[in-house]
Write a protein that holds these residues in place. Structure first.
Motif, PDB file in Angstrom:
ATOM      1  N   ALA A   1      76.676 -14.935   1.724  1.00 12.29           N
ATOM      2  CA  ALA A   1      77.179 -13.816   2.538  1.00 12.29           C
ATOM      3  C   ALA A   1      76.420 -12.545   2.184  1.00 12.29           C
ATOM      4  CB  ALA A   1      78.672 -13.635   2.307  1.00 12.29           C
ATOM      5  N   PHE A   2      76.205 -11.692   3.185  1.00 10.37           N
ATOM      6  CA  PHE A   2      75.431 -10.468   2.996  1.00 10.37           C
ATOM      7  C   PHE A   2      76.014  -9.428   3.949  1.00 10.37           C
ATOM      8  CE2 PHE A   2      71.043  -9.395   1.309  1.00 10.37           C
ATOM      9  CZ  PHE A   2      71.183  -8.022   1.486  1.00 10.37           C
ATOM     10  N   CYS A   3      76.561  -8.375   3.398  1.00 14.01           N
ATOM     11  CA  CYS A   3      77.158  -7.350   4.246  1.00 14.01           C
ATOM     12  C   CYS A   3      76.331  -6.065   4.172  1.00 14.01           C
ATOM     13  CB  CYS A   3      78.606  -7.077   3.845  1.00 14.01           C
ATOM     14  SG  CYS A   3      78.810  -6.322   2.218  1.00 14.01           S
ATOM     15  N   ASP A   4      76.611  -5.137   5.052  1.00 15.27           N
ATOM     16  CA  ASP A   4      75.829  -3.901   5.134  1.00 15.27           C
ATOM     17  C   ASP A   4      75.965  -3.034   3.892  1.00 15.27           C
ATOM     18  OD1 ASP A   4      74.956  -4.636   7.612  1.00 15.27           O
ATOM     19  OD2 ASP A   4      76.462  -3.480   8.708  1.00 15.27           O
ATOM     20  N   GLN A   5      77.022  -3.243   3.117  1.00 17.19           N
ATOM     21  CA  GLN A   5      77.211  -2.432   1.909  1.00 17.19           C
ATOM     22  C   GLN A   5      76.396  -2.946   0.719  1.00 17.19           C
ATOM     23  OE1 GLN A   5      79.946  -3.336   3.948  1.00 17.19           O
ATOM     24  NE2 GLN A   5      79.667  -1.296   4.855  1.00 17.19           N
ATOM     25  N   ASP A   6      75.890  -4.164   0.823  1.00 18.45           N
ATOM     26  CA  ASP A   6      75.097  -4.720  -0.282  1.00 18.45           C
ATOM     27  C   ASP A   6      73.747  -4.015  -0.371  1.00 18.45           C
ATOM     28  OD1 ASP A   6      77.065  -6.537  -0.852  1.00 18.45           O
ATOM     29  OD2 ASP A   6      76.146  -8.198   0.247  1.00 18.45           O
TER      30      ASP A   6
ATOM     31  N   LEU B   1      69.984  -3.790  -0.333  1.00 14.41           N
ATOM     32  CA  LEU B   1      69.097  -4.628   0.453  1.00 14.41           C
ATOM     33  C   LEU B   1      68.287  -5.587  -0.417  1.00 14.41           C
ATOM     34  CD1 LEU B   1      67.811  -5.346   3.192  1.00 14.41           C
ATOM     35  CD2 LEU B   1      66.146  -3.519   2.765  1.00 14.41           C
ATOM     36  N   HIS B   2      67.554  -5.049  -1.381  1.00 18.12           N
ATOM     37  CA  HIS B   2      66.641  -5.888  -2.157  1.00 18.12           C
ATOM     38  C   HIS B   2      67.386  -6.764  -3.162  1.00 18.12           C
ATOM     39  CE1 HIS B   2      63.828  -2.877  -0.516  1.00 18.12           C
ATOM     40  NE2 HIS B   2      62.964  -3.868  -0.587  1.00 18.12           N
TER      41      HIS B   2
ATOM     42  N   VAL C   1      61.142 -11.203  -2.793  1.00 20.51           N
ATOM     43  CA  VAL C   1      61.405 -10.903  -1.385  1.00 20.51           C
ATOM     44  C   VAL C   1      61.076  -9.445  -1.094  1.00 20.51           C
ATOM     45  CG1 VAL C   1      63.125 -10.946   0.470  1.00 20.51           C
ATOM     46  CG2 VAL C   1      63.258 -12.623  -1.403  1.00 20.51           C
ATOM     47  N   SER C   2      60.325  -9.221  -0.022  1.00 19.10           N
ATOM     48  CA  SER C   2      60.020  -7.854   0.428  1.00 19.10           C
ATOM     49  C   SER C   2      60.152  -7.802   1.945  1.00 19.10           C
ATOM     50  CB  SER C   2      58.601  -7.452  -0.001  1.00 19.10           C
ATOM     51  OG  SER C   2      57.637  -8.323   0.582  1.00 19.10           O
ATOM     52  N   PHE C   3      60.025  -6.598   2.490  1.00 17.32           N
ATOM     53  CA  PHE C   3      60.214  -6.388   3.925  1.00 17.32           C
ATOM     54  C   PHE C   3      59.013  -5.620   4.486  1.00 17.32           C
ATOM     55  CE2 PHE C   3      64.290  -6.901   1.968  1.00 17.32           C
ATOM     56  CZ  PHE C   3      65.079  -7.565   2.899  1.00 17.32           C
ATOM     57  N   ARG C   4      58.603  -5.980   5.692  1.00 18.25           N
ATOM     58  CA  ARG C   4      57.544  -5.234   6.360  1.00 18.25           C
ATOM     59  C   ARG C   4      57.599  -5.517   7.864  1.00 18.25           C
ATOM     60  NH1 ARG C   4      53.023  -8.039   8.124  1.00 18.25           N
ATOM     61  NH2 ARG C   4      52.736 -10.163   7.321  1.00 18.25           N
ATOM     62  N   GLU C   5      56.904  -4.693   8.629  1.00 16.20           N
ATOM     63  CA  GLU C   5      56.791  -4.928  10.064  1.00 16.20           C
ATOM     64  C   GLU C   5      55.897  -6.141  10.304  1.00 16.20           C
ATOM     65  OE1 GLU C   5      55.551  -1.615  12.342  1.00 16.20           O
ATOM     66  OE2 GLU C   5      57.147  -0.275  11.635  1.00 16.20           O
ATOM     67  N   MET C   6      56.367  -7.076  11.137  1.00 15.37           N
ATOM     68  CA  MET C   6      55.616  -8.287  11.425  1.00 15.37           C
ATOM     69  C   MET C   6      56.143  -8.898  12.713  1.00 15.37           C
ATOM     70  SD  MET C   6      57.278 -10.442   8.246  1.00 15.37           S
ATOM     71  CE  MET C   6      56.212 -11.837   8.403  1.00 15.37           C
ATOM     72  N   GLU C   7      55.344  -9.796  13.283  1.00 18.39           N
ATOM     73  CA  GLU C   7      55.731 -10.427  14.545  1.00 18.39           C
ATOM     74  C   GLU C   7      56.804 -11.476  14.339  1.00 18.39           C
ATOM     75  OE1 GLU C   7      53.728 -13.158  18.121  1.00 18.39           O
ATOM     76  OE2 GLU C   7      52.476 -12.354  16.496  1.00 18.39           O
ATOM     77  N   HIS C   8      56.647 -12.293  13.308  1.00 17.28           N
ATOM     78  CA  HIS C   8      57.579 -13.392  13.075  1.00 17.28           C
ATOM     79  C   HIS C   8      58.747 -12.940  12.207  1.00 17.28           C
ATOM     80  CE1 HIS C   8      54.809 -16.145  14.970  1.00 17.28           C
ATOM     81  NE2 HIS C   8      53.830 -15.704  14.190  1.00 17.28           N
TER      82      HIS C   8
ATOM     83  N   ARG D   1      66.438  -5.377   7.779  1.00 14.85           N
ATOM     84  CA  ARG D   1      67.033  -4.246   7.063  1.00 14.85           C
ATOM     85  C   ARG D   1      68.356  -3.836   7.700  1.00 14.85           C
ATOM     86  NH1 ARG D   1      63.517  -1.414   3.626  1.00 14.85           N
ATOM     87  NH2 ARG D   1      61.337  -2.099   3.711  1.00 14.85           N
ATOM     88  N   THR D   2      68.447  -4.015   9.016  1.00 14.53           N
ATOM     89  CA  THR D   2      69.676  -3.645   9.728  1.00 14.53           C
ATOM     90  C   THR D   2      70.417  -4.869  10.283  1.00 14.53           C
ATOM     91  OG1 THR D   2      68.354  -3.274  11.721  1.00 14.53           O
ATOM     92  CG2 THR D   2      68.842  -1.355  10.344  1.00 14.53           C
TER      93      THR D   2
END
Length: 301
Positions: free
Chosen positions: A46-51, A53-54, A77-84, A105-106
């Motif tokens: 489970a993952f909620c908006d209050q957790d 992110l990383h 784990v990291s985040f970036r803009e990508m197509e997939h 992220r959202t």
């Protein structure tokens, strides 16, 4: 990742999905497959908006590593803009770098779904199990993740209405439902209560109906009247003309032992659990046991 675009439905990849289930049993063995008899519980991923992110993403990744029996693998784990939706760098390990699309992220409740697919890539990489071609290999990954207990998250990430749509993975929603149903029938699970998406629940019920049809094909005794009648007609033709006649329309095929196909008649058909071909004598009621998944099948050949 379908993000607002059209979602493909139906079963366009069904044969590849079935081949993937067979490949899992062949590569892992019956005993190893059954070490995954319990799916990832919803509470553990489970993952909620209050957790955070990383930290939350790392926690879910660790849970999936544990579920897939990869204790010596570490996911960064990291985040970036990508197509997939996501990607993973398949190296020697023990560290593997997973990048997730910035949209997560959202849309944090779907992070577990994206990670279920990427961590399965690592699992299959370590097994040395792959299909030729990117498309078939991705279908293998989705199928393996679902059959081994984490891919229900990918189906639950499917949402569609008149204004928007979202789907993760390469399988259609109904194909995800089919593989999940196959798993549910094999391990006596009931995943209906796990879904937060009503569209995912509908896709699961459609997949379950398709999976049930696999158990109702002749020469299985559960086959319906129409299938039994068609099978009897094909059997008579094979008995009269040997196994050299036209290939039957159904999933079964007749062959004969001995030189020039004049010996005892046999019929081959796919196991409804693992889709390995089974070959049994044509002699009425027969109980067959699949050597790959150990399913006992009641047949009327």
């Amino acid at each position: 990742m379908a993000n607002g675009g059209p979602v493909v439905h139906g079963y366009p990849h069904l044969e590849t999905v079935r081949s993937a289930i067979t490949a899992l049993y062949k590569r892992l063995s019956y005993d190893t497959v059954h070490t995954f008899a319990t799916s990832v519980p919803p509470a553990d991923v489970a993952f909620c908006d209050q957790d955070d992110l990383h930290m939350g993403a790392q926690r879910v990744a660790r849970e999936l590593v544990r579920h897939y029996h990869l204790p010596d693998a570490r996911m960064i784990v990291s985040f970036r803009e990508m197509e997939h939706a996501a990607s993973v760098e398949l190296a020697a390990g023990p560290e593997y770098f997973i990048e997730l699309n910035d949209r997560f992220r959202t849309h944090r409740r779907d992070i577990g779904a994206a990670l279920a697919h990427e961590v399965m890539h690592v699992y299959l990489h370590r097994l040395g199990l792959e299909f030729p071609g990117t498309r078939d290999n991705e279908i293998l990954t989705d199928t393996a993740a679902t059959y081994l207990g984490a891919g229900w998250l990918l189906l639950d990430a499917y949402r569609e209405d008149a204004a928007s749509s979202q789907k993760l993975g390469y399988l259609t929603p109904e194909e995800f439902g089919y593989v999940l149903a196959k798993r549910s029938l094999a391990f006596a699970e009931a995943p209906e209560t796990w879904f937060t998406s009503p569209q995912a629940y509908t896709a699961y019920t459609k997949g379950l109906a398709q999976a049930r049809r696999d158990e109702q094909q002749p020469p299985l005794t559960a086959a319906g009247w129409a299938g039994r009648r068609r099978y009897a007609k094909d059997r008579r033709y094979a008995q009269d003309h040997g196994a050299r006649g036209p290939v039957p329309v159904g999933p079964y095929a007749f062959s004969a032992d001995g030189a020039q196909g004049r010996g005892a008649l046999r019929v081959a058909f796919p196991c409804p659990t693992c889709h390995q071909r089974i070959r049994v004598p044509v002699r009425g009621r027969v109980r067959a046991r699949c050597g790959l998944c150990r399913t006992v099948l009641e047949c009327d050949t």
